[in-house]
Design an enzyme around this catalytic site. Structure first.
Site, short mmCIF file in Angstrom:
data_model
loop_
_atom_site.label_atom_id
_atom_site.label_comp_id
_atom_site.label_asym_id
_atom_site.label_seq_id
_atom_site.Cartn_x
_atom_site.Cartn_y
_atom_site.Cartn_z
N TYR A 289 -4.14 7.87 -7.39
CA TYR A 289 -3.16 7.00 -6.70
C TYR A 289 -3.62 6.75 -5.27
CZ TYR A 289 1.16 5.48 -4.48
OH TYR A 289 2.10 4.77 -3.76
N SER B 281 0.86 -1.17 0.00
CA SER B 281 0.00 0.00 0.00
C SER B 281 0.91 1.24 0.00
CB SER B 281 -0.93 -0.03 1.21
OG SER B 281 -1.76 1.11 1.25
N LYS C 67 -4.86 3.14 -3.52
CA LYS C 67 -4.23 2.58 -2.34
C LYS C 67 -5.23 2.41 -1.19
CE LYS C 67 -0.04 1.87 -3.78
NZ LYS C 67 0.42 0.47 -3.92
#
Length: 200
Positions: A70, A56, A74
């Site tokens: 992004y 992660s 995650k």
């Protein structure tokens, strides 16, 4: 058996200037679009052991401008592995999310970035973020392997592991703000519950 999953590149994009292609570029490297992050764990289930390491990021716990897709990908990785850990625990399979902060690697370099069109209205914000990132203290990736091996060898490894010294202070501050906000609005939240309705 130990399985590790990671993404190959970052994506820098203002959400208001993005389109479906950028959204796909943000999520697909994590396996969240096609394949739905499928992990073949049959052999681990049969053996009654195994350890899945999901990569992660600190940005899977907090969020930042320019990298919204992004961060969102995650956050999705965090949720998927949290659910996965609950699904496979009874089979003796362990799950750990590695949440690295900033490290001195090629990740985030021009070679590993995809960038959207730039709008003048965001120039000041982009510059501020660029300055902050250019002066940010970065960890030594050569020091990381030993820590990861300790996690792999641990009898009771954590579901979430902050990689580097910068993650926990960042998270403490953000979570403290979240808790303070929720508590400030607690009465309104409770009012939204209404009168309890019994299932019939």
């Amino acid at each position: 058996m130990v399985m590790v999953k990671n993404r190959p590149y970052n994506l820098t994009v203002f959400l208001s200037t993005s389109d479906n292609e950028y959204a796909r570029d943000g999520f697909e490297p994590e396996g969240l679009v096609s394949g739905c992050n499928h992990i073949d764990i049959n052999s681990s289930i049969n053996s009654g052991s195994g350890h899945i390491l999901g990569v992660s990021s600190a940005m899977g716990i907090v969020a930042a401008p320019l990298i919204g897709f992004y961060c969102a990908s995650k956050w999705a990785v965090e949720a998927l592995h949290d659910s996965l850990a609950q699904e496979v625990k009874s089979f003796g399979i362990k799950v750990t999310l590695l949440e690295p902060g900033a490290f001195a690697t090629d990740f985030g370099s021009p070679l590993s970035m995809k960038t959207s069109q730039e709008l003048e209205v965001y120039a000041e914000l982009r510059n501020r973020v660029s300055v902050r990132l250019s002066t940010e203290e970065r960890g030594d990736p050569n020091a990381t392997a030993e820590a990861i091996l300790q996690i792999i060898d641990a009898e009771d490894p954590p579901l979430q592991f902050a990689v580097g010294s910068g993650v926990l202070p960042l998270v403490r501050g953000v979570y403290a703000d979240h808790l303070a906000t929720w508590e400030t609005w607690e009465a309104v939240s409770n009012g939204a519950q209404g009168t309890p309705i019994s299932h019939r």
